[in-house]
Design a protein around this motif. Sequence first.
Motif, short mmCIF file in Angstrom:
data_model
loop_
_atom_site.label_atom_id
_atom_site.label_comp_id
_atom_site.label_asym_id
_atom_site.label_seq_id
_atom_site.Cartn_x
_atom_site.Cartn_y
_atom_site.Cartn_z
N UNK A 87 0.88 -1.02 -0.13
CA UNK A 87 0.04 -0.14 -0.02
C UNK A 87 1.01 1.11 0.01
N UNK A 88 1.97 1.25 0.64
CA UNK A 88 2.99 2.41 0.69
C UNK A 88 3.34 2.54 -0.60
N UNK A 89 3.89 1.42 -1.17
CA UNK A 89 4.43 1.57 -2.58
C UNK A 89 3.38 2.24 -3.64
N UNK A 90 2.20 1.44 -3.43
CA UNK A 90 1.10 2.18 -4.42
C UNK A 90 0.99 3.59 -4.05
N UNK A 91 0.65 3.94 -2.86
CA UNK A 91 0.73 5.66 -2.59
C UNK A 91 1.81 6.32 -3.09
N UNK A 92 3.29 5.87 -2.84
CA UNK A 92 4.59 6.40 -3.32
C UNK A 92 4.40 6.52 -5.04
N UNK A 93 4.05 5.54 -5.74
CA UNK A 93 3.74 5.79 -6.95
C UNK A 93 2.81 6.73 -7.56
N UNK A 94 1.74 6.85 -6.75
CA UNK A 94 0.45 7.72 -7.04
C UNK A 94 1.20 9.24 -6.90
N UNK A 95 1.99 9.46 -5.96
CA UNK A 95 2.52 10.71 -5.48
C UNK A 95 3.72 11.13 -6.55
N UNK A 96 4.21 10.27 -6.86
CA UNK A 96 5.32 10.41 -8.16
C UNK A 96 4.39 10.97 -9.52
#
Length: 102
Positions: A87-96
């Motif tokens: 979930x953290x990686x998903x949110x990080x990708x969305x942020x990027x």
Amino acid sequence: MDESAKQTAQVLVDFYANAARAEGPDDEDKAFDEAFIGLEDAGAFTVEEDEDDEVALEITPLLIGTTVITQWLIGQLAEATDYSEEEILFDLRAFLRRLETE
């Protein structure tokens, strides 16, 4: 993890710390310059040119150092929250994806 990758990771952490406390463009430039010199000194990358003017770039220590930092930070964040690492990686990708490009 070899010494070059370990030193590279430390330079990246120092770069973040210096950039985070920068009080303007001059401080940001200084943090960047110091980080670049530190990465070079750590052996984070090497550039070689052969007799045919072909250039080879070796960045394995840079990739390893960055990966170790990212793994540690995501693990710490997952432990401190109710989020999984995925979930953290998903949110990080969305942020990027939302970052502005110049």
